[in-house]
Scaffold this motif. Structure first.
Motif, PDB file in Angstrom:
ATOM      1  N   VAL A   1       5.796  -5.685  32.999  1.00  0.00           N
ATOM      2  CA  VAL A   1       7.031  -5.821  34.032  1.00  0.00           C
ATOM      3  C   VAL A   1       7.587  -6.178  32.753  1.00  0.00           C
ATOM      4  N   PHE A   2       7.150  -7.377  31.595  1.00  0.00           N
ATOM      5  CA  PHE A   2       7.309  -7.527  30.707  1.00  0.00           C
ATOM      6  C   PHE A   2       7.736  -6.895  29.929  1.00  0.00           C
ATOM      7  N   LEU A   3       6.680  -5.985  29.559  1.00  0.00           N
ATOM      8  CA  LEU A   3       7.332  -4.458  28.952  1.00  0.00           C
ATOM      9  C   LEU A   3       8.510  -3.927  29.326  1.00  0.00           C
ATOM     10  N   LEU A   4       8.574  -3.710  30.467  1.00  0.00           N
ATOM     11  CA  LEU A   4       9.702  -2.235  30.422  1.00  0.00           C
ATOM     12  C   LEU A   4      10.652  -3.204  30.698  1.00  0.00           C
ATOM     13  N   THR A   5      11.244  -4.494  30.838  1.00  0.00           N
ATOM     14  CA  THR A   5      12.368  -4.972  30.970  1.00  0.00           C
ATOM     15  C   THR A   5      12.744  -5.657  29.560  1.00  0.00           C
ATOM     16  N   ARG A   6      11.586  -5.549  28.438  1.00  0.00           N
ATOM     17  CA  ARG A   6      12.064  -5.399  27.233  1.00  0.00           C
ATOM     18  C   ARG A   6      12.535  -4.576  26.740  1.00  0.00           C
ATOM     19  N   LYS A   7      11.731  -3.263  26.802  1.00  0.00           N
ATOM     20  CA  LYS A   7      12.142  -1.838  26.221  1.00  0.00           C
ATOM     21  C   LYS A   7      13.714  -2.100  27.110  1.00  0.00           C
ATOM     22  N   PHE A   8      14.042  -1.750  28.104  1.00  0.00           N
ATOM     23  CA  PHE A   8      14.858  -1.154  28.637  1.00  0.00           C
ATOM     24  C   PHE A   8      16.156  -2.331  28.797  1.00  0.00           C
ATOM     25  N   ARG A   9      15.823  -3.089  28.234  1.00  0.00           N
ATOM     26  CA  ARG A   9      17.020  -4.759  28.619  1.00  0.00           C
ATOM     27  C   ARG A   9      18.351  -4.157  28.544  1.00  0.00           C
ATOM     28  N   GLU A  10      18.833  -3.346  27.175  1.00  0.00           N
ATOM     29  CA  GLU A  10      20.508  -3.002  27.081  1.00  0.00           C
ATOM     30  C   GLU A  10      20.613  -1.783  28.543  1.00  0.00           C
ATOM     31  N   ARG A  11      20.053  -0.968  28.848  1.00  0.00           N
ATOM     32  CA  ARG A  11      20.108  -0.168  29.586  1.00  0.00           C
ATOM     33  C   ARG A  11      20.400  -0.583  31.381  1.00  0.00           C
ATOM     34  N   ILE A  12      19.152  -1.690  31.143  1.00  0.00           N
ATOM     35  CA  ILE A  12      19.392  -2.850  32.025  1.00  0.00           C
ATOM     36  C   ILE A  12      20.928  -3.435  32.565  1.00  0.00           C
ATOM     37  N   ARG A  13      20.949  -4.215  31.567  1.00  0.00           N
ATOM     38  CA  ARG A  13      21.974  -4.789  31.173  1.00  0.00           C
ATOM     39  C   ARG A  13      23.952  -3.877  31.474  1.00  0.00           C
ATOM     40  N   THR A  14      23.674  -2.786  30.835  1.00  0.00           N
ATOM     41  CA  THR A  14      24.650  -2.261  31.688  1.00  0.00           C
ATOM     42  C   THR A  14      24.655  -1.555  33.049  1.00  0.00           C
ATOM     43  N   GLY A  15      23.796  -1.544  33.757  1.00  0.00           N
ATOM     44  CA  GLY A  15      23.037  -0.917  34.531  1.00  0.00           C
ATOM     45  C   GLY A  15      23.330   0.602  34.564  1.00  0.00           C
ATOM     46  N   GLU A  16      22.601   1.224  33.566  1.00  0.00           N
ATOM     47  CA  GLU A  16      22.338   2.577  33.050  1.00  0.00           C
ATOM     48  C   GLU A  16      20.787   2.679  34.367  1.00  0.00           C
ATOM     49  N   LEU A  17      20.312   1.724  34.444  1.00  0.00           N
ATOM     50  CA  LEU A  17      19.185   1.720  34.954  1.00  0.00           C
ATOM     51  C   LEU A  17      18.764  -0.258  35.520  1.00  0.00           C
ATOM     52  N   HIS A  18      18.227   0.953  36.686  1.00  0.00           N
ATOM     53  CA  HIS A  18      17.359  -0.643  37.754  1.00  0.00           C
ATOM     54  C   HIS A  18      16.088  -0.032  37.687  1.00  0.00           C
ATOM     55  N   PHE A  19      15.865  -1.255  37.899  1.00  0.00           N
ATOM     56  CA  PHE A  19      13.438  -1.342  37.850  1.00  0.00           C
ATOM     57  C   PHE A  19      14.005  -2.221  39.555  1.00  0.00           C
ATOM     58  N   LEU A  20      12.675  -1.524  40.023  1.00  0.00           N
ATOM     59  CA  LEU A  20      11.800  -2.338  41.424  1.00  0.00           C
ATOM     60  C   LEU A  20      10.598  -2.506  40.982  1.00  0.00           C
ATOM     61  N   PHE A  21      10.271  -3.439  41.280  1.00  0.00           N
ATOM     62  CA  PHE A  21       9.208  -3.624  40.431  1.00  0.00           C
ATOM     63  C   PHE A  21       8.169  -4.571  41.821  1.00  0.00           C
ATOM     64  N   ALA A  22       6.043  -3.634  42.002  1.00  0.00           N
ATOM     65  CA  ALA A  22       5.863  -4.026  43.704  1.00  0.00           C
ATOM     66  C   ALA A  22       4.371  -4.897  43.085  1.00  0.00           C
ATOM     67  N   ASP A  23       3.537  -5.251  43.863  1.00  0.00           N
ATOM     68  CA  ASP A  23       2.336  -5.991  43.269  1.00  0.00           C
ATOM     69  C   ASP A  23       1.465  -5.032  44.099  1.00  0.00           C
ATOM     70  N   ASN A  24       1.330  -4.047  44.568  1.00  0.00           N
ATOM     71  CA  ASN A  24       0.332  -2.762  44.769  1.00  0.00           C
ATOM     72  C   ASN A  24       0.949  -1.849  45.528  1.00  0.00           C
ATOM     73  N   GLY A  25       0.488  -1.165  46.428  1.00  0.00           N
ATOM     74  CA  GLY A  25       0.604   0.289  46.855  1.00  0.00           C
ATOM     75  C   GLY A  25       1.605  -0.300  47.928  1.00  0.00           C
ATOM     76  N   VAL A  26       0.852  -1.205  48.948  1.00  0.00           N
ATOM     77  CA  VAL A  26       1.769  -1.057  49.873  1.00  0.00           C
ATOM     78  C   VAL A  26       2.622  -1.947  49.758  1.00  0.00           C
ATOM     79  N   GLU A  27       3.226  -2.257  49.263  1.00  0.00           N
ATOM     80  CA  GLU A  27       5.213  -3.563  48.650  1.00  0.00           C
ATOM     81  C   GLU A  27       5.663  -1.969  48.197  1.00  0.00           C
ATOM     82  N   ALA A  28       5.057  -1.281  46.926  1.00  0.00           N
ATOM     83  CA  ALA A  28       6.035  -0.563  46.586  1.00  0.00           C
ATOM     84  C   ALA A  28       6.256   0.700  47.811  1.00  0.00           C
ATOM     85  N   LEU A  29       5.836   1.217  48.771  1.00  0.00           N
ATOM     86  CA  LEU A  29       6.069   2.139  49.939  1.00  0.00           C
ATOM     87  C   LEU A  29       7.249   0.883  50.262  1.00  0.00           C
ATOM     88  N   LYS A  30       6.958  -0.317  51.203  1.00  0.00           N
ATOM     89  CA  LYS A  30       7.999  -1.050  51.723  1.00  0.00           C
ATOM     90  C   LYS A  30       9.263  -1.136  50.830  1.00  0.00           C
TER      91      LYS A  30
END
Length: 77
Positions: free
Chosen positions: A2-31
């Protein structure tokens, strides 16, 4: 991860160009995918609790065949 992705893409996240969802496991990801149909890429660890990355990949291929998936193998030490 989570830290690495948000740091690497922080400017694109800030401008709304990219949006990330994070899940702790596969079940949560599918939900999350059920309520967020605009996901284009899933990054997944191969070793996760409740549902491993390969099982998640199988479910993704069955339910969401257009989503691209990257499985991250365990780091060799």
């Amino acid at each position: 991860m989570v830290f690495l992705l948000t740091r690497k893409f922080r400017e694109r996240i800030r401008t709304g160009e990219l949006h990330f969802l994070f899940a702790d496991n596969g079940v949560e990801a599918l939900k999350q995918l059920e309520t967020s149909p605009d996901v284009y890429v899933v990054l997944s660890d191969i070793n996760m609790p409740q549902m491993d990355g390969l099982t998640l990949l199988r479910h993704l291929n069955e339910r969401y065949p257009l989503i691209r998936t990257v499985i991250i193998p365990p780091m060799a030490i």
